[in-house]
Design an enzyme around this catalytic site. Structure first.
Site, PDB file in Angstrom:
ATOM      1  N   SER A  14       0.674  -1.299   0.080  1.00 22.18           N
ATOM      2  CA  SER A  14       0.090   0.178  -0.012  1.00 22.18           C
ATOM      3  C   SER A  14       0.780   1.279   0.050  1.00 22.18           C
ATOM      4  CB  SER A  14      -0.856   0.018   1.302  1.00 22.18           C
ATOM      5  OG  SER A  14      -1.783   1.313   1.320  1.00 22.18           O
ATOM      6  N   LYS A  65     -13.417  -4.510   2.658  1.00 26.61           N
ATOM      7  CA  LYS A  65     -14.299  -3.330   2.312  1.00 26.61           C
ATOM      8  C   LYS A  65     -15.685  -3.653   2.658  1.00 26.61           C
ATOM      9  CE  LYS A  65     -11.275  -1.051  -0.872  1.00 26.61           C
ATOM     10  NZ  LYS A  65     -11.052  -0.391  -2.170  1.00 26.61           N
ATOM     11  N   THR A 151     -15.581 -16.394 -12.037  1.00 25.98           N
ATOM     12  CA  THR A 151     -16.373 -17.359 -11.408  1.00 25.98           C
ATOM     13  C   THR A 151     -17.621 -16.742 -11.612  1.00 25.98           C
ATOM     14  OG1 THR A 151     -14.660 -17.891  -9.648  1.00 25.98           O
ATOM     15  CG2 THR A 151     -17.128 -18.130  -9.125  1.00 25.98           C
TER      16      THR A 151
HETATM   17  P1  ATR Z   1     -12.150  -9.979  -3.235  1.00 25.89           P
HETATM   18  O1  ATR Z   1     -13.064 -11.029  -4.145  1.00 25.89           O
HETATM   19  O2  ATR Z   1     -11.952 -10.543  -2.180  1.00 25.89           O
HETATM   20  O3  ATR Z   1     -12.845  -8.783  -3.349  1.00 25.89           O
HETATM   21  P2  ATR Z   1     -10.289  -9.039  -5.228  1.00 25.89           P
HETATM   22  O4  ATR Z   1      -8.716  -9.065  -5.350  1.00 25.89           O
HETATM   23  O5  ATR Z   1     -11.034  -7.607  -5.333  1.00 25.89           O
HETATM   24  O6  ATR Z   1     -10.722  -9.833  -4.259  1.00 25.89           O
HETATM   25  O7  ATR Z   1     -10.900  -9.777  -6.569  1.00 25.89           O
HETATM   26  C1  ATR Z   1     -10.271 -10.473  -7.349  1.00 25.89           C
HETATM   27  C2  ATR Z   1     -10.808 -10.560  -8.664  1.00 25.89           C
HETATM   28  O8  ATR Z   1     -10.120 -10.961  -9.550  1.00 25.89           O
HETATM   29  C3  ATR Z   1     -12.108 -11.692  -9.003  1.00 25.89           C
HETATM   30  O9  ATR Z   1     -12.883 -10.920  -9.854  1.00 25.89           O
HETATM   31  C4  ATR Z   1     -11.262 -12.796  -9.311  1.00 25.89           C
HETATM   32  O10 ATR Z   1     -11.942 -13.637 -10.004  1.00 25.89           O
HETATM   33  P3  ATR Z   1     -12.814 -14.724  -9.514  1.00 25.89           P
HETATM   34  O11 ATR Z   1     -14.116 -14.365  -8.730  1.00 25.89           O
HETATM   35  O12 ATR Z   1     -13.113 -15.909 -10.217  1.00 25.89           O
HETATM   36  O13 ATR Z   1     -12.029 -15.420  -8.107  1.00 25.89           O
HETATM   37  C5  ATR Z   1     -10.375 -12.374 -10.381  1.00 25.89           C
HETATM   38  N1  ATR Z   1      -9.120 -13.090 -10.509  1.00 25.89           N
HETATM   39  C6  ATR Z   1      -8.178 -13.472  -9.708  1.00 25.89           C
HETATM   40  N2  ATR Z   1      -7.436 -14.239 -10.331  1.00 25.89           N
HETATM   41  C7  ATR Z   1      -7.688 -14.452 -11.416  1.00 25.89           C
HETATM   42  C8  ATR Z   1      -7.257 -15.229 -12.793  1.00 25.89           C
HETATM   43  N3  ATR Z   1      -6.111 -16.018 -12.703  1.00 25.89           N
HETATM   44  N4  ATR Z   1      -8.087 -15.292 -13.756  1.00 25.89           N
HETATM   45  C9  ATR Z   1      -8.975 -14.589 -13.854  1.00 25.89           C
HETATM   46  N5  ATR Z   1      -9.574 -13.787 -12.687  1.00 25.89           N
HETATM   47  C10 ATR Z   1      -9.177 -13.670 -11.722  1.00 25.89           C
END
Ligand code: ATR
Length: 264
Positions: A14, A65, A151
């Protein structure tokens, strides 16, 4: 001395302390701003520090958040509608949660001279910051919001909230859009590659990555190679911090070349 912190997990990356301490210094405010790594079970205690005035304010980042909300007394309208809080302070003895990501994104787009009015937008990802992006795009009168997330279930949850967004399956590229936003965490690690069929995207789009460190993700490198307009998340980060700062200190600090350079 007044004390402020940013909480998250991870938190090491950060740049909020650097920026807030710089502005506090510039404005002769005697206060400190630190980062604190916390876990879900620490949230109540740490937020209560604001109630008892051991802390004057908290910034909240990934992944808390939403999970801070039960420990607050009131939410701003924006926080309520996005179920997302990134700034906490005590107002009239009440713990209030604000969302400055929305204004941060809006001001950043204005800064890049991109008018999103009547534009078709395509968001990749459905994580914690996405409701704020959707809220801001709607506020700025984007004509369409299409969303894709690895997802599918998470995209559907967002659609329950924001009924007029359109969902496409991960891997599919909509035939018609003007702006594409990377709101996934892919790119945070250098070399990270989004599984995206760039050949299907022509060169007249605006690529926006919420990631600002590294400065140029592969998503933006591709945009550049193909002749698209592109921008990283640095100005959004700066403007959300700017809004939080003014909520806490009732001062609008400067955003100038020196401030922007600070985050390089
Ligand atoms: P949080 O869900 O805790 O808020 P975030 O870091 O804000 O976390 O969100 C991560 C995002 O990146 C999500 O949309 C995640 O997709 P999933 O919901 O399928 O987990 C996406 N993400 C992370 N790694 C990824 C990858 N290798 N390919 C595609 N999307 C990815």
């Amino acid at each position: 001395m007044k004390k402020y912190i940013v909480i998250g997990n991870p938190i090491e990356h950060s740049l909020s302390p650097k920026l807030h301490n710089y502005w506090m210094n510039k404005n002769n405010i005697e206060a400190s701003y630190d980062k604190k790594l916390v876990n879900e079970e620490d949230l109540e205690k740490i937020i209560n520090e604001v109630r008892i005035k051991n802390l004057q304010g908290i910034n909240v980042t990934v992944p808390f958040k939403k999970s801070v909300i039960p420990f607050l007394d009131e939410l701003s309208q924006e926080s309520k509608e996005t179920q997302s809080v990134n700034t906490i302070l005590l107002e009239n003895k009440k713990l209030v949660g604000h969302n400055t990501d929305i204004a941060g994104f809006e001001l950043a787009l204005r800064h890049s001279n991109y008018d999103v009015t009547n534009k078709k937008t395509f968001i990749l990802g459905a994580g914690g910051v996405v409701p704020s992006i959707i809220f801001a795009l709607k506020k700025m009168k984007a004509s369409k919001i299409i969303l894709s997330n690895r997802t599918l279930e998470k995209s559907k949850e967002l659609k329950n909230y924001f009924k007029d967004i359109e969902i496409v399956k991960w891997g599919n590229i909509p035939s018609d859009f003007d702006m594409i936003i990377n709101a996934t965490s892919v790119g945070l690690k250098k070399g990270d590659n989004l599984d995206l069929n760039y050949e299907k995207i022509d060169s007249n789009k605006f690529f926006y990555d919420l990631i600002y460190n590294p400065k140029e993700t592969n998503f933006l490198k591709k945009a550049k190679q193909n002749g698209n307009k592109f921008e990283n998340g640095k100005m959004m980060f700066l403007y959300q911090a700017h809004q939080a700062f003014s909520l806490w200190h009732k001062i609008m600090p400067d955003i100038n070349n020196e401030t922007i350079k600070l985050l390089d």
